[in-house]
Design an enzyme around this catalytic site. Structure first.
Site, short mmCIF file in Angstrom:
data_model
loop_
_atom_site.label_atom_id
_atom_site.label_comp_id
_atom_site.label_asym_id
_atom_site.label_seq_id
_atom_site.Cartn_x
_atom_site.Cartn_y
_atom_site.Cartn_z
N GLY A 152 -2.81 6.51 69.04
CA GLY A 152 -1.65 7.34 68.75
C GLY A 152 -1.58 8.52 69.69
O GLY A 152 -2.29 8.59 70.71
N THR A 231 -11.85 12.71 63.57
CA THR A 231 -10.85 13.75 63.32
C THR A 231 -9.61 13.16 62.65
O THR A 231 -8.56 13.80 62.61
CB THR A 231 -10.42 14.41 64.65
OG1 THR A 231 -9.93 13.39 65.54
CG2 THR A 231 -11.58 15.14 65.30
N ARG A 233 -9.15 10.36 59.39
CA ARG A 233 -9.22 10.35 57.94
C ARG A 233 -10.60 9.93 57.51
O ARG A 233 -11.18 8.97 58.04
CB ARG A 233 -8.17 9.40 57.35
CG ARG A 233 -6.75 9.95 57.39
CD ARG A 233 -6.61 11.16 56.46
NE ARG A 233 -5.26 11.72 56.45
CZ ARG A 233 -4.85 12.73 57.20
NH1 ARG A 233 -5.68 13.28 58.07
NH2 ARG A 233 -3.62 13.21 57.08
N GLU A 262 -12.31 16.15 50.01
CA GLU A 262 -12.34 17.50 50.56
C GLU A 262 -11.95 18.52 49.50
O GLU A 262 -11.00 18.29 48.76
CB GLU A 262 -11.38 17.60 51.75
CG GLU A 262 -11.75 16.66 52.89
CD GLU A 262 -10.79 16.71 54.07
OE1 GLU A 262 -9.82 17.51 54.02
OE2 GLU A 262 -10.99 15.94 55.03
N HIS A 281 -11.99 20.24 58.34
CA HIS A 281 -10.65 19.71 58.63
C HIS A 281 -9.84 20.71 59.46
O HIS A 281 -8.75 21.14 59.07
CB HIS A 281 -9.93 19.38 57.33
CG HIS A 281 -8.87 18.33 57.50
ND1 HIS A 281 -8.54 17.44 56.51
CD2 HIS A 281 -8.07 18.02 58.55
CE1 HIS A 281 -7.58 16.63 56.94
NE2 HIS A 281 -7.27 16.98 58.18
N ALA A 283 -9.17 20.18 62.98
CA ALA A 283 -8.75 19.64 64.28
C ALA A 283 -7.34 20.05 64.67
O ALA A 283 -7.07 20.40 65.83
CB ALA A 283 -8.87 18.12 64.28
#
Length: 328
Positions: A152, A231, A233, A262, A281, A283
């Site tokens: 992606g 980075t 899921r 989380e 989390h 990134a």
């Protein structure tokens, strides 16, 4: 005009996103939702909302069913696995994301994790804080192979950064061949990528196919010197299998910006495993990416309310827009 709920914790009253929405006549309600989110709290927050610009809170079928006025949801980021898009469609709610909005931030952060792992930066800082002076050798990125799981926007942004460090890049992806335009990247099947990668960086969406994809069998096929970077899921990785693989030396370590639950639970198998570093989390969390996601998220919300979403990830079966929405 619409009552817009904003739950993304870094968006504030009076910021650019807020001004964009209020200038178009919408009423904004800021209810930051972070940490553990229970159904009752979520349902109460969404009860009167007609549209929502949201973070990572789980919008299940149950929560959505308790939001009778809701017509549009925009995820202020790329991943939208926290939203039950099928249930939303059945309820007439359009769900959108913001593809590529934080690709540069994620790419730079990925390189940061690669460097931290290669040069053992966390171990060094932790050792110094504990009163020591650790001097273990690290490794150079140059000449090593970076395997990308997914292709992606973020993965594509990683490629030139990794190559600038002299890394060879290989990738396994479900992206159609016509979209694999970079001749400097070797596209291979996962079975070939796993044993060849010195660093395996996860950039794939969480789907039925990818949930738990990196399991004990996958780690068994990797190099004992390999490091996992995630980075994307957390649920793409079988965390118990990962902890065991690192503990027993099947792979060398892992740097995880995302985990299955989380914040990280106290009883997580990832805790207290040497050479596994877990981050919070971060990134996509740069000032630039946050500003862009707020700005573009607000614009997508207005477009969705007008019945013209640009980045819809579902089709609302009974979606309709009010005359007020079309004015936005």
């Amino acid at each position: 005009m619409a009552r817009v709920l904003i739950t993304t914790d870094y968006l504030r009253p009076g910021d650019e996103a807020d001004q964009y929405l209020t200038a178009r006549g919408h009423t904004t309600v800021h209810t930051p939702l972070a940490g553990v989110r229970d159904i009752r709290r979520l349902a109460a927050a969404y009860a009167d909302a007609e549209a929502a610009l949201v973070g990572h809170e789980p919008l299940s079928a149950e929560v959505l069913s308790r939001a009778p006025r809701l017509r549009a949801v925009v995820r202020a980021g790329v991943g939208y696995d926290s939203v039950d898009t099928d249930a939303a469609a059945r309820l007439g709610i359009t769900v959108s994301n913001l593809p590529g909005i934080n690709a540069n931030a994620v790419a730079e952060y990925t390189l940061g994790l690669l460097l931290a792992a290669a040069r053992r930066l966390v171990q060094s800082a932790t050792g110094v804080a504990a009163g020591g002076w650790p001097r273990q050798e690290g490794r150079e990125l140059r000449g090593s192979t970076l395997g990308l799981l997914g292709y992606g926007a973020a993965a594509r942004a990683v490629v030139p950064l990794a190559q600038a460090f002299g890394m060879r890049v290989v990738c396994t992806t479900g992206v159609p061949r016509a979209e694999r335009a970079d001749p400097t990247v070797s596209f291979v099947e996962l079975s070939e990528l796993l044993p060849s990668a010195d660093y395996l960086s996860v950039h794939t969406a969480l789907t039925i196919r990818t949930r738990g994809l990196l399991d004990a069998a996958a780690f068994g096929r990797m190099k004992p010197t390999a490091v996992l970077i995630n980075t994307a899921r957390g649920a793409v990785v079988d965390e118990r299998a990962l902890a065991e693989a690192v503990r027993t030396g099947q792979i060398a370590g892992a740097a995880l910006d995302v985990v299955g639950e989380e914040p990280l639970p106290a009883d997580s198998p990832l805790r207290n495993v040497e050479n596994i570093s877990v981050y919070s989390h971060l990134a996509g969390q740069t000032a630039e990416a946050r500003e862009a996601s707020g700005r573009e998220g607000a614009a997508e919300l207005v477009a969705s309310l007008a019945g013209r979403p640009r980045f819809a990830v579902n089709t609302a079966h009974s979606h309709g827009s009010s005359p007020e929405g079309q004015e936005g």
